[in-house]
Design an enzyme around this catalytic site. Sequence first.
Site, PDB file in Angstrom:
ATOM      1  N   SER A 120       4.529  -1.183   3.828  1.00  0.00           N
ATOM      2  CA  SER A 120       4.766  -2.522   4.391  1.00  0.00           C
ATOM      3  C   SER A 120       4.955  -3.540   3.271  1.00  0.00           C
ATOM      4  O   SER A 120       4.219  -3.533   2.278  1.00  0.00           O
ATOM      5  CB  SER A 120       3.583  -2.963   5.255  1.00  0.00           C
ATOM      6  OG  SER A 120       3.305  -2.012   6.245  1.00  0.00           O
TER       7      SER A 120
ATOM      8  N   SER B 233       0.672   6.555   2.485  1.00  0.00           N
ATOM      9  CA  SER B 233       1.306   7.562   3.351  1.00  0.00           C
ATOM     10  C   SER B 233       2.523   8.207   2.687  1.00  0.00           C
ATOM     11  O   SER B 233       3.246   7.555   1.925  1.00  0.00           O
ATOM     12  CB  SER B 233       1.775   6.924   4.650  1.00  0.00           C
ATOM     13  OG  SER B 233       0.723   6.260   5.278  1.00  0.00           O
TER      14      SER B 233
ATOM     15  N   GLN C  84       0.846  -1.201   0.000  1.00  0.00           N
ATOM     16  CA  GLN C  84       0.000   0.000   0.000  1.00  0.00           C
ATOM     17  C   GLN C  84       0.879   1.248   0.000  1.00  0.00           C
ATOM     18  O   GLN C  84       1.635   1.471   0.940  1.00  0.00           O
ATOM     19  CB  GLN C  84      -0.881   0.002   1.248  1.00  0.00           C
ATOM     20  CG  GLN C  84      -1.817   1.200   1.343  1.00  0.00           C
ATOM     21  CD  GLN C  84      -2.552   1.236   2.680  1.00  0.00           C
ATOM     22  OE1 GLN C  84      -1.932   1.085   3.730  1.00  0.00           O
ATOM     23  NE2 GLN C  84      -3.855   1.429   2.632  1.00  0.00           N
ATOM     24  N   GLY C  85       0.757   2.056  -1.039  1.00  0.00           N
ATOM     25  CA  GLY C  85       1.510   3.307  -1.133  1.00  0.00           C
ATOM     26  C   GLY C  85       0.581   4.494  -0.942  1.00  0.00           C
ATOM     27  O   GLY C  85       0.248   5.203  -1.900  1.00  0.00           O
TER      28      GLY C  85
ATOM     29  N   GLU D 282      -9.859  -2.089   5.377  1.00  0.00           N
ATOM     30  CA  GLU D 282      -8.643  -2.167   6.197  1.00  0.00           C
ATOM     31  C   GLU D 282      -8.969  -2.025   7.682  1.00  0.00           C
ATOM     32  O   GLU D 282      -8.413  -2.718   8.531  1.00  0.00           O
ATOM     33  CB  GLU D 282      -7.658  -1.065   5.751  1.00  0.00           C
ATOM     34  CG  GLU D 282      -6.307  -1.162   6.423  1.00  0.00           C
ATOM     35  CD  GLU D 282      -5.320  -0.108   5.928  1.00  0.00           C
ATOM     36  OE1 GLU D 282      -5.710   0.746   5.106  1.00  0.00           O
ATOM     37  OE2 GLU D 282      -4.160  -0.140   6.364  1.00  0.00           O
TER      38      GLU D 282
HETATM   39  C1  LIG Z   1       2.846  -0.961  11.442  1.00  0.00           C
HETATM   40  C2  LIG Z   1       2.502   0.101  10.433  1.00  0.00           C
HETATM   41  C3  LIG Z   1       2.307  -0.255   9.119  1.00  0.00           C
HETATM   42  C4  LIG Z   1       2.002   0.722   8.177  1.00  0.00           C
HETATM   43  N1  LIG Z   1       1.860   0.334   6.868  1.00  0.00           N
HETATM   44  C5  LIG Z   1       1.592   1.255   5.938  1.00  0.00           C
HETATM   45  C6  LIG Z   1       1.505   0.882   4.570  1.00  0.00           C
HETATM   46  O1  LIG Z   1       1.696  -0.290   4.212  1.00  0.00           O
HETATM   47  N2  LIG Z   1       1.247   1.834   3.658  1.00  0.00           N
HETATM   48  C7  LIG Z   1       1.030   3.127   3.996  1.00  0.00           C
HETATM   49  O2  LIG Z   1       0.750   3.930   3.118  1.00  0.00           O
HETATM   50  N3  LIG Z   1       1.124   3.537   5.292  1.00  0.00           N
HETATM   51  C8  LIG Z   1       1.414   2.626   6.259  1.00  0.00           C
HETATM   52  N4  LIG Z   1       1.539   3.002   7.567  1.00  0.00           N
HETATM   53  C9  LIG Z   1       1.490   4.431   7.883  1.00  0.00           C
HETATM   54  C10 LIG Z   1       0.269   4.871   8.677  1.00  0.00           C
HETATM   55  O3  LIG Z   1      -0.890   4.835   7.911  1.00  0.00           O
HETATM   56  C11 LIG Z   1       0.579   6.289   9.179  1.00  0.00           C
HETATM   57  O4  LIG Z   1       1.703   6.197  10.047  1.00  0.00           O
HETATM   58  C12 LIG Z   1      -0.598   6.890   9.904  1.00  0.00           C
HETATM   59  O5  LIG Z   1      -1.617   7.193   9.016  1.00  0.00           O
HETATM   60  C13 LIG Z   1      -0.191   8.166  10.685  1.00  0.00           C
HETATM   61  O6  LIG Z   1       0.472   9.065   9.887  1.00  0.00           O
HETATM   62  P1  LIG Z   1       1.860   9.722  10.349  1.00  0.00           P
HETATM   63  O7  LIG Z   1       2.764   8.609  10.757  1.00  0.00           O
HETATM   64  O8  LIG Z   1       2.303  10.636   9.257  1.00  0.00           O
HETATM   65  O9  LIG Z   1       1.524  10.558  11.659  1.00  0.00           O
HETATM   66  P2  LIG Z   1       0.928  12.040  11.723  1.00  0.00           P
HETATM   67  O10 LIG Z   1      -0.247  12.116  10.812  1.00  0.00           O
HETATM   68  O11 LIG Z   1       2.037  13.002  11.508  1.00  0.00           O
HETATM   69  O12 LIG Z   1       0.407  12.121  13.201  1.00  0.00           O
HETATM   70  C14 LIG Z   1       1.251  12.466  14.312  1.00  0.00           C
HETATM   71  C15 LIG Z   1       0.395  12.569  15.557  1.00  0.00           C
HETATM   72  O13 LIG Z   1      -0.558  13.642  15.429  1.00  0.00           O
HETATM   73  C16 LIG Z   1      -1.892  13.175  15.639  1.00  0.00           C
HETATM   74  N5  LIG Z   1      -2.835  13.873  14.766  1.00  0.00           N
HETATM   75  C17 LIG Z   1      -2.659  14.146  13.457  1.00  0.00           C
HETATM   76  N6  LIG Z   1      -3.766  14.756  12.957  1.00  0.00           N
HETATM   77  C18 LIG Z   1      -4.661  14.855  13.978  1.00  0.00           C
HETATM   78  C19 LIG Z   1      -5.989  15.365  14.072  1.00  0.00           C
HETATM   79  N7  LIG Z   1      -6.627  15.884  13.030  1.00  0.00           N
HETATM   80  N8  LIG Z   1      -6.611  15.283  15.284  1.00  0.00           N
HETATM   81  C20 LIG Z   1      -5.978  14.727  16.363  1.00  0.00           C
HETATM   82  N9  LIG Z   1      -4.717  14.235  16.318  1.00  0.00           N
HETATM   83  C21 LIG Z   1      -4.066  14.280  15.136  1.00  0.00           C
HETATM   84  C22 LIG Z   1      -1.831  11.696  15.266  1.00  0.00           C
HETATM   85  O14 LIG Z   1      -2.868  10.956  15.861  1.00  0.00           O
HETATM   86  C23 LIG Z   1      -0.454  11.289  15.781  1.00  0.00           C
HETATM   87  O15 LIG Z   1      -0.500  11.030  17.168  1.00  0.00           O
HETATM   88  C24 LIG Z   1       1.863   2.076   8.552  1.00  0.00           C
HETATM   89  C25 LIG Z   1       2.062   2.431   9.882  1.00  0.00           C
HETATM   90  C26 LIG Z   1       2.385   1.471  10.816  1.00  0.00           C
HETATM   91  C27 LIG Z   1       2.616   1.873  12.245  1.00  0.00           C
END
Ligand SMILES: Cc1cc2nc3c(=O)[nH]c(=O)nc-3n(C[C@H](O)[C@H](O)[C@H](O)COP(=O)(O)OP(=O)(O)OC[C@H]3O[C@@H](n4cnc5c(N)ncnc54)[C@H](O)[C@@H]3O)c2cc1C
Length: 394
Positions: free
Chosen positions: A164, A132, A129-130, A247
């Site tokens: 992932s 993020s 999945q691409g 998902e």
């Molecule tokens: C094990 C794992 C597997 C993953 N696999 C994939 C994958 O295969 N493909 C893919 O595309 N992505 C994948 N991801 C990514 C995942 O979808 C993102 O990490 C997730 O959506 C959060 O984005 P971020 O890491 O940029 O955090 P951010 O969006 O930067 O968030 C940082 C913090 O701010 C908080 N926050 C942000 N916006 C708000 C809001 N509006 N209100 C309240 N709080 C807020 C969040 O809750 C978090 O605590 C994976 C993540 C993990 C941990």
Amino acid sequence: MNLADTPAEAQFRKELRTWLAEVLPTLPPPPDDPNDWPARRAYDMGWQARLHEAGYAGIAWPVEVGGRGATPAEELIFLEETERVGAPYVGCGFVGNLHAGPTIATVGTDEQKARWLPPILRGENVWCQGFSEPDAGSDLASLRTRAVRDGDDYVVTGHKIWTSHAQVSDFCELLVRTDPDAPKHRGITWLVMPMDTPGIELQPLQTLTGVSDFCETFLDGVRIPVANRVGDENDGWRVAMVTFSFERGTAFVSELLGTRRLVADLRAVAESHGVWASDVSVRRELATVTAELDAQWALTKRNVSKAQREGTPGVGGSVFKLAYHHTRTRLGELALRVLGRAGLALDDPLGVSPAGLDHVEQRLYALSLSIAAGTAQIQRNIVGERLLGLPKER
Ligand SMILES: Cc1cc2nc3c(=O)[nH]c(=O)nc-3n(C[C@H](O)[C@H](O)[C@H](O)COP(=O)(O)OP(=O)(O)OC[C@H]3O[C@@H](n4cnc5c(N)ncnc54)[C@H](O)[C@@H]3O)c2cc1C
């Protein structure tokens, strides 16, 4: 939903048990090294191929696209029985089987369904999945990976992260920006990117437990045929919501059942450490966790049965994921208390787990449940706005 097996469900359960008893002893051992991704892929796809031969692949997928078309009750029986005997989990097949495939089955054209779905079911293709990006996680609609139309292709340039299983994937469900001038949710398109296309560079990322579960994915002039677009151009946000509904809907259900084994094992560890008899708060906490897991299993039955009626899972999956993350955190904290000094190291150095489970690694893994597939805060926003009708976040 009737919670007792009907005669047909009892028969389904019996046949499945018989098949599992026959097939499990014939499986090779799982790979020792969690970073040996080709071996992990071979193992997971081997299991998928066995499921396919026996008619259990795509258990809940519609029959028209090659699935078994199982009822919600049968799907849950399948999860229960496979988990009960410790059968392999979907592993590298997670994205293909649990959300990319179901999205294509729901939104794709007949030609796309015929092209991509059978190899997922047969265990021949792995998907990733691409979605993020470094600056687009929770606020996914801010994604900047750009796709420019050139004849029959889109030319894609950008940077994805947390992809992932990318290192062993054949295809990627990819979100790209096709109209930079439109409001951010309206300029996005959902594409299928073959991972052997020139211009893709992968850099593995290591997690807390030392495993490279995901990659950074750099895209430089990657040509993706327009025929690989699922849904209309600039309609990708709607398609992505279908992906998320799968998902977040049922994709984590097997985990819940696996957690019951973790609880049973922790109880045995507590008994062997003497804290089970001496510390009432350990017994009380383990009972609470057990009750919470039972409640989440009941919630799952409700969600799955609702999904069956409405075609796609709804926001009930967000409630489940929030509750499940809470329980796993609670269980992990209890495990560290029970383990005492042994909880300071990975790899079960004192050999305390009868089932060979690593409670420290599981505690660390549980941290990711508050982030993967949408963070806990984002799930709370979804529950607040879409289920409880609270005012929208500004
Ligand atoms: C094990 C794992 C597997 C993953 N696999 C994939 C994958 O295969 N493909 C893919 O595309 N992505 C994948 N991801 C990514 C995942 O979808 C993102 O990490 C997730 O959506 C959060 O984005 P971020 O890491 O940029 O955090 P951010 O969006 O930067 O968030 C940082 C913090 O701010 C908080 N926050 C942000 N916006 C708000 C809001 N509006 N209100 C309240 N709080 C807020 C969040 O809750 C978090 O605590 C994976 C993540 C993990 C941990």
